[in-house]
Design a protein around this motif. Structure first.
Motif, mmCIF file in Angstrom:
data_model
loop_
_atom_site.group_PDB
_atom_site.id
_atom_site.type_symbol
_atom_site.label_atom_id
_atom_site.label_comp_id
_atom_site.label_asym_id
_atom_site.label_seq_id
_atom_site.Cartn_x
_atom_site.Cartn_y
_atom_site.Cartn_z
ATOM 1 N N MET A 1 0.832 -1.230 0.036
ATOM 2 C CA MET A 1 0.118 0.191 -0.005
ATOM 3 C C MET A 1 0.843 1.382 -0.195
ATOM 4 O O MET A 1 1.740 1.244 0.732
ATOM 5 N N GLU A 2 0.515 2.211 -0.751
ATOM 6 C CA GLU A 2 1.255 3.296 -1.093
ATOM 7 C C GLU A 2 0.325 4.409 -0.215
ATOM 8 O O GLU A 2 -0.775 4.330 -0.439
ATOM 9 N N GLU A 4 -0.595 8.496 0.612
ATOM 10 C CA GLU A 4 -0.107 10.119 0.308
ATOM 11 C C GLU A 4 -0.825 10.992 1.367
ATOM 12 O O GLU A 4 -1.802 10.497 2.018
ATOM 13 N N ARG A 138 -14.950 5.558 2.025
ATOM 14 C CA ARG A 138 -14.669 4.034 1.253
ATOM 15 C C ARG A 138 -15.838 3.900 0.627
ATOM 16 O O ARG A 138 -16.867 3.581 0.940
ATOM 17 N N PRO A 196 -7.280 -0.309 -1.008
ATOM 18 C CA PRO A 196 -7.053 0.966 -1.979
ATOM 19 C C PRO A 196 -8.045 1.938 -2.267
ATOM 20 O O PRO A 196 -8.934 1.345 -2.361
ATOM 21 N N GLY A 197 -7.934 3.199 -2.160
ATOM 22 C CA GLY A 197 -8.800 4.041 -2.564
ATOM 23 C C GLY A 197 -9.338 4.644 -1.039
ATOM 24 O O GLY A 197 -10.227 5.590 -1.188
ATOM 25 N N VAL A 199 -9.872 6.883 2.013
ATOM 26 C CA VAL A 199 -9.205 8.287 2.471
ATOM 27 C C VAL A 199 -9.658 8.351 3.899
ATOM 28 O O VAL A 199 -10.852 8.173 4.220
ATOM 29 N N ASP A 226 -5.384 15.274 -3.284
ATOM 30 C CA ASP A 226 -4.415 16.453 -3.006
ATOM 31 C C ASP A 226 -4.963 17.705 -2.580
ATOM 32 O O ASP A 226 -4.395 18.508 -2.201
ATOM 33 N N GLY A 251 -4.552 9.501 1.925
ATOM 34 C CA GLY A 251 -5.002 8.418 0.881
ATOM 35 C C GLY A 251 -4.376 7.046 0.715
ATOM 36 O O GLY A 251 -2.923 7.324 0.968
ATOM 37 N N VAL A 252 -4.882 6.104 0.385
ATOM 38 C CA VAL A 252 -4.240 4.733 0.244
ATOM 39 C C VAL A 252 -4.378 4.409 -1.312
ATOM 40 O O VAL A 252 -5.347 4.561 -1.849
ATOM 41 N N THR A 253 -3.364 4.150 -1.856
ATOM 42 C CA THR A 253 -3.267 3.831 -3.273
ATOM 43 C C THR A 253 -2.673 2.739 -3.621
ATOM 44 O O THR A 253 -2.112 2.029 -2.805
#
Ligand code: CA
Length: 253
Positions: A1-2, A4, A138, A196-197, A199, A226, A251-253
């Protein structure tokens, strides 16, 4: 998981000081919002101290007392251990604030709310004390993840008060616990899987005073991650908030 993350804070139109604090540590996956209270700028001392202390404890090596607590409680599951770390970190923050206010009489009585999110792999751990909140967006739906530690929330839970009426009460911000002022704290802690997705939004009550959950949901649905912290604070100011406003969006991308 990335991950931001983005933050914005604003003193608001009325207050002289911004007593909110926030922190983003993407590398460690630690995110914090704190809303300080206390006269003569003590609130900003409390929120800053709490934010720093929690971060220090969470990213540092466990100290002997913390290791003992984990052992004594027989915690083996990593989620249990992390929630215990969160509890320990918040209590360390409380101790530090009380020490500071004993050393500096002008800050006596200071305290702060704290909401802390730790994303570790595909788990999100959350802890809070006070009425700063965490939300999860979500699949097109907004869920409030925290229950305010306020007298009015207790009354709502006891069935004595409707949430709509509670929003109008002048004393709605009286806290049942805060970090520092109340001494030892018992944060609510939870762990959930992230997707993913997702917030996550952490915020001070300067956001949620003028904007209810429906209003927040509409803004989040229409705003890229952002820009989200910026737009949410902007909308709170437009909606007439008088308080400091702080938002951290993750945020999870
Ligand atoms: Ca506030």
């Amino acid at each position: 998981m990335e991950l931001e993350a983005y933050a914005r804070t604003d003193v608001g139109p009325v207050r002289e000081h911004n007593e909110d604090a926030w922190m983003i540590d993407l590398e460690s996956g630690v995110f914090v919002v704190a809303d300080g209270m206390g006269g003569h700028a003590a609130g900003e001392v409390a929120s800053a101290l709490a934010t720093e202390t929690v971060h220090e404890v969470l990213v540092g090596a466990p100290d002997p007392e913390e290791t003992r607590l984990v052992r004594d409680h027989g915690l083996e599951d990593s989620a249990d251990v992390l929630r215990e770390r969160l509890r320990y970190a918040m209590n360390q923050a409380s101790i530090r604030i009380r020490r500071e206010s004993e050393a500096r009489p002008e800050t006596r009585g200071m305290g702060t709310t704290l909401v802390v999110l730790v994303v570790d792999g595909d788990h999100a751990h959350l802890a809070h004390v006070g009425d700063s909140r965490a939300y999860l967006w979500r699949a097109g739906r907004l869920v409030r993840l925290t229950r305010d530690h306020t007298v009015v929330q207790q009354e709502i839970d006891n069935g004595n008060l409707s949430p709509e009426l509670a929003r109008l009460l002048p004393n709605k911000h009286i806290l049942t616990q805060s970090v520092g002022f109340h001494g030892p704290v018992e944060p609510d802690t939870t762990t959930r899987m992230v997707e993913p997705g997702d917030v996550f939004v952490l915020c001070s009550d300067g956001l949620t005073d003028p904007l209810d959950d429906d209003a927040l949901s509409k803004i989040i649905a229409a705003t890229p991650i952002d820009m989200l912290a910026h737009v949410l604070v902007e909308e709170a100011l437009k909606a007439g908030t008088e308080d400091n406003v702080t938002v951290v969006a993750v945020g999870v991308t």
